[in-house]
Design a protein around this motif. Structure first.
Motif, PDB file in Angstrom:
ATOM      1  N   CYS A 235       6.118  -5.194   0.002  1.00  0.00           N
ATOM      2  CA  CYS A 235       5.719  -5.883   1.092  1.00  0.00           C
ATOM      3  C   CYS A 235       4.607  -5.318   1.916  1.00  0.00           C
ATOM      4  O   CYS A 235       4.302  -5.723   3.024  1.00  0.00           O
ATOM      5  CB  CYS A 235       7.027  -5.478   2.238  1.00  0.00           C
TER       6      CYS A 235
ATOM      7  N   THR B  24      13.035  -3.645  -1.013  1.00  0.00           N
ATOM      8  CA  THR B  24      12.768  -2.678  -1.657  1.00  0.00           C
ATOM      9  C   THR B  24      12.804  -1.282  -0.889  1.00  0.00           C
ATOM     10  O   THR B  24      13.038  -0.254  -1.199  1.00  0.00           O
ATOM     11  CB  THR B  24      11.366  -2.717  -2.220  1.00  0.00           C
ATOM     12  N   CYS B  25      12.102  -1.571   0.470  1.00  0.00           N
ATOM     13  CA  CYS B  25      12.129  -0.166   1.086  1.00  0.00           C
ATOM     14  C   CYS B  25      13.113  -0.365   2.469  1.00  0.00           C
ATOM     15  O   CYS B  25      12.949   0.702   3.147  1.00  0.00           O
ATOM     16  CB  CYS B  25      10.571  -0.366   1.782  1.00  0.00           C
TER      17      CYS B  25
ATOM     18  N   CYS C  53       5.167   0.471   0.951  1.00  0.00           N
ATOM     19  CA  CYS C  53       5.854  -0.221   0.266  1.00  0.00           C
ATOM     20  C   CYS C  53       5.164  -1.110  -0.772  1.00  0.00           C
ATOM     21  O   CYS C  53       4.322  -2.080  -0.085  1.00  0.00           O
ATOM     22  CB  CYS C  53       7.252  -0.885   0.717  1.00  0.00           C
TER      23      CYS C  53
ATOM     24  N   CYS D 123      12.709  -6.375   3.737  1.00  0.00           N
ATOM     25  CA  CYS D 123      12.436  -6.032   2.599  1.00  0.00           C
ATOM     26  C   CYS D 123      13.286  -5.310   2.078  1.00  0.00           C
ATOM     27  O   CYS D 123      13.609  -4.261   2.672  1.00  0.00           O
ATOM     28  CB  CYS D 123      10.923  -5.290   2.347  1.00  0.00           C
TER      29      CYS D 123
HETATM   30 ZN    ZN Z   1       8.933  -3.118   1.422  1.00  0.00          ZN
END
Ligand code: ZN
Ligand code: ZN
Length: 365
Positions: A197, A139-140, A194, A137
Motif C-alpha cells: 500500500c 498486508t500491513c 508497506c 491493507c
Molecule cells: Zn500495507
C-alpha cells in the motif's frame, strides 16, 4: 550585519514585483519552520525572507533601501511586519496540506443505492452487494509499515500527533496546537513503508457488504452501515456506508405506506349482481366479496393483507379498487336483453341500428 535583501530572495536589483512574488513563494515554502523541523535556523531564515519581501514589495521602502541600504531611514528591522502573516497571505492557513489538527484521520463516508422489491418490504431482507472502496491493507493490517519492520514513536510529539506552537499575531504570541510536522499527526514513524500500500495502510478493493433491511421501509430511506465506508489512512477509524433504498415498483400496485392498492376489473353484471372476486395478493390468491350494486371506483379492503409496518407489529391493508368494465360489441341477443332491461327501468336508450347502422355511425364519428 543583515544580508542584502535581493540576495536573500535570490533576485536581481531590477526584479519586477512579479519576480519578487515568485521568488518569495518558492523560498518561503521551502524555509517554513513547519517544513524544516530539524533545522534550528529555519525560523530565522524564514523571518529574513519575510522581511526582504516586505521591504522590496513596497515601492517607497524599496527605493529607500536601494539608496541607503540597511542603514536607511525607516527600515526598522522587523518592525511592522509579521513573516507568518505574509506567508498566510500567499498560502492561506494550511500551507502543507495537513488539513487536520492531530490524531488519526477518519475514513470518508460512502453512499450506495440498493434496489429491493415490495416482497422485501413485506418480509425484510438481508441484502449483499459488492462495494469498491479504499479498504484496510491486509498486508500491513492498516499500519502502513512493512510487516516485521519497526514503527517508532515520534520523538517530536511523543506520539500525540500534535505539537504546541507559538503563533505570532498582532495581539502577541498565542499558543496553539498544531499537527506535528514530523509525523503528520500519526504519532509514529515508519522506517520502511508497506510495499503493498506504499505506507498508506489502505488499498482499493471490492468487498461484499451485507445489510439487514427491516420490513416496512420506504423508498429513499437510508440505512447506515457503520465502519463500511472508506478506510482511514494508517489505522484511523473507517467511515460509514449509507445505503439508500430504492423500492422497485410493481406493475398495477400502488403503495401508500403499509397499505397497497390494486385495481380489479369487474364486468358490469358482477358489479350489479354481486360476485366473488379473485385477486393476487402478497399471500397468494385471495377472494373478496363483491356486493350487489358495487359502484365504479369503490374500494374493498382486505385487512392485514398489505405490507409490514416499519418498526411496528402488524400489516397494512390490501385495497381493491373496483373498475367496472362496460361491454362493447354486443351480440343481437345481448342487445335485446339490455333493451329489455332499460325498458323495465324506464330508461330511454338509442334506437337499435342494426349491423349497417353501426358501420354508418362509425364512419360519421
Ligand atoms: Zn500495507
Ligand atoms: Zn509527531
Amino acid at each position: 550585519m543583515p544580508r542584502d535583501y535581493y540576495e536573500v530572495l535570490g533576485v536581481d536589483k531590477d526584479a519586477s514585483d512579479e519576480d519578487l512574488k515568485k521568488a518569495y513563494r518558492r523560498m518561503a515554502r521551502e524555509h517554513h519552520p513547519d517544513a524544516n523541523p530539524d533545522d534550528p535556523e529555519a525560523e530565522s531564515k524564514f523571518k529574513e525572507l519575510g522581511e526582504a519581501y516586505a521591504v522590496l514589495s513596497d515601492a517607497n521602502r524599496r527605493s529607500n533601501y536601494d539608496r541607503f541600504g540597511h542603514s536607511g531611514p525607516s527600515m526598522g528591522g522587523a518592525a511592522g511586519f509579521d513573516p507568518f502573516d505574509i506567508f498566510a497571505s500567499f498560502f492561506g492557513g494550511d500551507p502543507f496540506g495537513f488539513g487536520r489538527r492531530g490524531g488519526p484521520q477518519r475514513g470518508r463516508d460512502l453512499a450506495i443505492a440498493v434496489e429491493i422489491s415490495l416482497t422485501d418490504v413485506l418480509n425484510g431482507v438481508e441484502k449483499s452487494f459488492p462495494v469498491r472502496s479504499l479498504r484496510k491493507c491486509q498486508t500491513c493490517d492498516g499500519s502502513g509499515a512493512e510487516p516485521g519492520t519497526e514503527v517508532t514513536t515520534c520523538l517530536r510529539c511523543a506520539g500525540a500527533g500534535q505539537v504546541q506552537v507559538v503563533q505570532r499575531s498582532f495581539f502577541g504570541n498565542v499558543m496553539t496546537a498544531s499537527v506535528c510536522p514530523d509525523c503528520r499527526g500519526y504519532g509514529d514513524k515508519i522506517t520502511s513503508p508497506c510495499s503493498k500500500c506504499r505506507g498508506e495502510g489502505r488499498l482499493e478493493r471490492e468487498e461484499e457488504v451485507t445489510v439487514e433491511v427491516p420490513a416496512g421501509v420506504e423508498e429513499g430511506m437510508q440505512l447506515k452501515v457503520e465502519g463500511q465506508g472508506e478506510a482511514a489512512p494508517r489505522g484511523g477509524s473507517p467511515g460509514d456506508l449509507y445505503v439508500q433504498l430504492r423500492v422497485k415498483p410493481m406493475r398495477g400496485v400502488e403503495r401508500q405506506g403499509p397499505d397497497v392498492m390494486v385495481v380489479a376489473e369487474v364486468p358490469v353484471s358482477q358489479a350489479i349482481l354481486g360476485s366473488t372476486l379473485k385477486v393476487d395478493s402478497f399471500d397468494g390468491a385471495a377472494e373478496v366479496e363483491l356486493q350487489p350494486g358495487t359502484q365504479p371506483g369503490e374500494v374493498i379492503k382486505i385487512k392485514g393483507a398489505g405490507l409490514a409496518k416499519l418498526g411496528r407489529p402488524g400489516r397494512g391493508d390490501l385495497l381493491v379498487k373496483v373498475d367496472v368494465k362496460i361491454p362493447t360489441g354486443l351480440s343481437q341477443e345481448e342487445d335485446e336483453v339490455m333493451r329489455q332491461f332499460a325498458s323495465l327501468r324506464g330508461e330511454d336508450v338509442a334506437e337499435y341500428q342494426g349491423f349497417m347502422g353501426k358501420i354508418r355511425s362509425a364512419f360519421k364519428g
